[in-house]
Design a protein around this motif. Structure first.
Motif, PDB file in Angstrom:
ATOM      1  N   CYS A 115       0.824  -1.208   0.000  1.00 40.45           N
ATOM      2  CA  CYS A 115       0.000   0.000   0.000  1.00 40.45           C
ATOM      3  C   CYS A 115       0.860   1.261   0.000  1.00 40.45           C
ATOM      4  O   CYS A 115       2.081   1.199   0.139  1.00 40.45           O
ATOM      5  N   VAL A 116       0.200   2.410  -0.186  1.00 35.85           N
ATOM      6  CA  VAL A 116       0.897   3.698  -0.316  1.00 35.85           C
ATOM      7  C   VAL A 116       0.255   4.724   0.616  1.00 35.85           C
ATOM      8  O   VAL A 116      -0.380   5.679   0.177  1.00 35.85           O
ATOM      9  N   PRO A 117       0.401   4.540   1.915  1.00 37.87           N
ATOM     10  CA  PRO A 117      -0.330   5.407   2.847  1.00 37.87           C
ATOM     11  C   PRO A 117       0.266   6.803   3.011  1.00 37.87           C
ATOM     12  O   PRO A 117      -0.453   7.733   3.375  1.00 37.87           O
ATOM     13  N   GLY A 118       1.569   6.958   2.790  1.00 37.26           N
ATOM     14  CA  GLY A 118       2.198   8.257   3.043  1.00 37.26           C
ATOM     15  C   GLY A 118       2.458   8.508   4.523  1.00 37.26           C
ATOM     16  O   GLY A 118       3.002   9.542   4.897  1.00 37.26           O
ATOM     17  N   TYR A 126      -3.706   4.418   7.575  1.00 42.82           N
ATOM     18  CA  TYR A 126      -4.827   4.392   6.628  1.00 42.82           C
ATOM     19  C   TYR A 126      -4.266   4.383   5.212  1.00 42.82           C
ATOM     20  O   TYR A 126      -3.280   5.067   4.919  1.00 42.82           O
ATOM     21  N   ALA A 127      -4.917   3.618   4.321  1.00 44.45           N
ATOM     22  CA  ALA A 127      -4.461   3.575   2.927  1.00 44.45           C
ATOM     23  C   ALA A 127      -5.672   3.539   2.001  1.00 44.45           C
ATOM     24  O   ALA A 127      -6.724   2.989   2.362  1.00 44.45           O
ATOM     25  N   GLU A 128      -5.525   4.150   0.828  1.00 41.63           N
ATOM     26  CA  GLU A 128      -6.583   4.089  -0.184  1.00 41.63           C
ATOM     27  C   GLU A 128      -6.702   2.652  -0.681  1.00 41.63           C
ATOM     28  O   GLU A 128      -5.713   2.063  -1.134  1.00 41.63           O
ATOM     29  N   ALA A 129      -7.927   2.123  -0.627  1.00 37.40           N
ATOM     30  CA  ALA A 129      -8.130   0.744  -1.064  1.00 37.40           C
ATOM     31  C   ALA A 129      -7.769   0.570  -2.539  1.00 37.40           C
ATOM     32  O   ALA A 129      -7.208  -0.459  -2.940  1.00 37.40           O
ATOM     33  N   ALA A 130      -8.052   1.586  -3.363  1.00 37.98           N
ATOM     34  CA  ALA A 130      -7.800   1.477  -4.803  1.00 37.98           C
ATOM     35  C   ALA A 130      -6.313   1.324  -5.109  1.00 37.98           C
ATOM     36  O   ALA A 130      -5.932   0.807  -6.162  1.00 37.98           O
ATOM     37  N   MET A 131      -5.455   1.789  -4.196  1.00 35.42           N
ATOM     38  CA  MET A 131      -4.011   1.688  -4.407  1.00 35.42           C
ATOM     39  C   MET A 131      -3.418   0.472  -3.707  1.00 35.42           C
ATOM     40  O   MET A 131      -2.204   0.253  -3.749  1.00 35.42           O
ATOM     41  N   CYS A 132      -4.242  -0.304  -2.994  1.00 32.43           N
ATOM     42  CA  CYS A 132      -3.737  -1.491  -2.302  1.00 32.43           C
ATOM     43  C   CYS A 132      -3.668  -2.674  -3.262  1.00 32.43           C
ATOM     44  O   CYS A 132      -4.564  -2.894  -4.061  1.00 32.43           O
ATOM     45  N   MET A 133      -2.604  -3.435  -3.127  1.00 30.11           N
ATOM     46  CA  MET A 133      -2.435  -4.616  -3.956  1.00 30.11           C
ATOM     47  C   MET A 133      -2.304  -5.827  -3.036  1.00 30.11           C
ATOM     48  O   MET A 133      -1.319  -5.934  -2.294  1.00 30.11           O
ATOM     49  N   PRO A 134      -3.298  -6.745  -3.028  1.00 32.35           N
ATOM     50  CA  PRO A 134      -3.166  -7.953  -2.207  1.00 32.35           C
ATOM     51  C   PRO A 134      -1.976  -8.772  -2.696  1.00 32.35           C
ATOM     52  O   PRO A 134      -1.764  -8.886  -3.907  1.00 32.35           O
ATOM     53  N   VAL A 135      -1.165  -9.285  -1.775  1.00 35.25           N
ATOM     54  CA  VAL A 135       0.041 -10.018  -2.174  1.00 35.25           C
ATOM     55  C   VAL A 135       0.120 -11.357  -1.464  1.00 35.25           C
ATOM     56  O   VAL A 135      -0.348 -11.517  -0.339  1.00 35.25           O
TER      57      VAL A 135
END
Lengths: 364, 364
Positions: A115-118, A126-135
């Motif tokens: 993810c890319v929470p910043g 917190y992270a944007e779900a659209a930018m999360c990649m299940p791995v």
């Protein structure tokens, strides 16, 4: 349900005092479209260091458990006026477990994601779900799956979008540079790698790179001209920024483009471009302008690139990263530590030196 | 029918000897699509000086009637390898009478034209008929109807093509700069002029310019930031090249774009661009990079711009120049002289200094 833990913040005050510290923090349920991630691993990238420390004097800073107080140079303090007095979280990217999901993001619940929470230098983020990649990969394998992989792929996409057919890459032995070597081999893109030592030449040759030039060699410039003439690599990417390297690359491109051509007082009409995408050297960029008038030097940054490239290209890039996370896009770390360790003097001295191959992984 | 006269050539030899001289020459009938022009007046533009003298030592050169022999610095001699040993004609533009016309160009016979022969420092010159503009004006009025007018119009067209809405112009008191002031007033384009003296401030204010900043003022930078914030002028054109001015313009653009915005470690996302279109200062360009990562610095040159802009835009530009040749696009000259005078020490010292307002007109 709430979650409690620690979060690292960095604050610059108007008097030039920079304070990094760990604070107790509580996380509530995420908003719609967001998830809450329990951070397992988060790398320190050069782009994170710009927010964490910028050009502060970490050598003479005051270190105490969970806290660093350093002095920022006056000009840098003035330049960053907009952040004065604000305790800012940091940490672009991470891997971790989704422990709470907002509306519309329920499918990610309980999964490990990149993810890319910043704000990843924390127990939770917190992270944007659209930018999360299940791995499927481990947290360490997935921690650096955004910044470096997307930047390396962004270079080849930028090359294609702008009509170039080969790339020059500086500081090419970095994690990112190694990814770019593999990508270009897979895609048949000519790549000229510029590195700073014979060890780095060997490292990239062992990965299969064809053109690897040591910029400390006496004959670096003629070799660079030859390599560019052979590969037609007329777009370059330079994370160093300061000094003369961007100018040297443009000069070599011009010399390669002019080979065998008639004299023109304005230089060759072949487009040549160098992007500066980092600031490993914070000093000024020096251009000798011995490269005619058909040239372009610009800043490159991932987010605006993705906005320009559009959803289709970005989606294709993300899918490729997910597929090759443990091969092409594998990262290497020289040290791992807790958030407390991250704020110790020897850890800061190590990762803030920005040396190739010496990357730090925070494991909160 | 043949025509006889003199032609100026400039030759750089491998040992660094630069020789400018007048040679007797005979001109035959022009080729199809070309005309032969009896040159009446031809200006010396900065772009001509790059071919005539480049960085040669004109102070210590040997002057004899119709001849100058000077020494070129070693690095410049090497950089211009492609012209070694060639006696090259010079003189981009001129006005003169068409004395012979090739096939398809008969309609221009006997007319006074503004033209772009590239070899105008001569008694006669061949010119492409398609680039010739018949003029009612005097030869002196028409002599500079291509390079400066098309460049000034090219700046506003570049601004529009790239989505900007206001311009910053450096060395703005030049002939070209004065044209740009008038064009921007006519077209309602916000323009921030940067000049080097109070006399130049007055000159441009008298033309109706709103923003004229003296870069030698102590408060130049805050004034520049204010002017850019007010005009949203995020594209700049700089003929100086060397030194820090391009960097200062980008820095001011960044400061103006960041006003009131939240802090971003990568700087503002507003596009900002500076074009370098000359080399009044041959020294290196120094960039402090205090302007985030959304910036672009590039070379600008008239010919590639016209090719990119296309026939319709270029045709519109040409028509406007023809219509307003004695008003908006009027040029001023500090000295006029024959080809012989052009090669005297005091003439060279005057026009090769590239001082604003000190332009030379060759009248063969």
């Amino acid at each position: 349900m709430t979650f409690t833990g620690k979060q690292l913040t960095t604050q610059l005050d108007a008097d030039g005092t920079l304070t990094l510290q760990l604070n107790d923090k509580t996380w509530d349920a995420p908003k719609p479209g967001q998830v809450l991630v329990k951070v397992e691993a988060s790398p320190i990238n050069p782009s994170d260091l710009g927010l964490l420390f910028a050009s502060a004097d970490t050598e003479n800073a005051a270190y105490s458990p969970g806290k660093v107080v350093a002095k920022m140079p006056d000009n840098a303090t003035r330049a960053m006026k907009a952040r004065h007095g604000m305790a800012m979280p940091a940490g672009n990217e991470a891997a971790g477990m989704v422990v709470a999901a907002g509306e519309g993001a329920e499918a990610l619940m309980g999964k490990r994601v990149a993810c890319v929470p910043g704000s990843a230098y924390a127990s939770y983020a917190y992270a944007e779900a659209a930018m999360c990649m299940p791995v499927e990969a481990s947290a360490e394998q997935a921690a650096s799956s955004f910044v470096n992989p997307m930047t390396a792929l962004g270079f080849t996409e930028t090359m294609k979008l702008e009509g170039f057919t080969g790339i020059v890459h500086a500081a090419a032995a970095s994690n990112l540079g190694q990814m770019l070597v593999k990508i270009c081999l897979e895609d048949g893109i000519p790549l000229v790698n510029i590195v700073r030592s014979e060890d780095q030449v060997k490292l990239l040759k062992d990965l299969g790179a064809t053109h690897v030039l040591n910029m400390t060699d006496a004959d670096f410039m003629p070799k660079l001209i030859d390599a560019i003439a052979e590969t037609k690599a007329m777009i370059g990417f330079d994370p160093i920024g300061g000094g003369t390297l961007a100018s040297q690359i443009l000069t070599a491109m011009e010399a390669a483009a002019s080979r065998g051509a008639a004299f023109s007082r304005y230089g060759s009409s072949e487009p040549k471009k160098v992007y500066i995408y980092g600031a490993l050297d914070l000093g000024p960029t020096i251009l000798n302008r011995a490269f005619g008038l058909t040239w372009d030097l610009a800043g490159w940054l991932l987010t605006p690139f993705m906005m320009k490239a559009g959803m289709e290209i970005v989606g294709r890039m993300r899918a490729r990263v997910g597929k090759d996370l443990t091969t092409t896009f594998a990262s290497h770390y020289a040290r791992r530590g807790s958030l407390e360790d991250m704020l110790t003097k020897d850890a800061v001295a190590m990762y803030n030196a920005r040396r190739t191959g010496e990357k730090y992984l925070a494991v909160p």
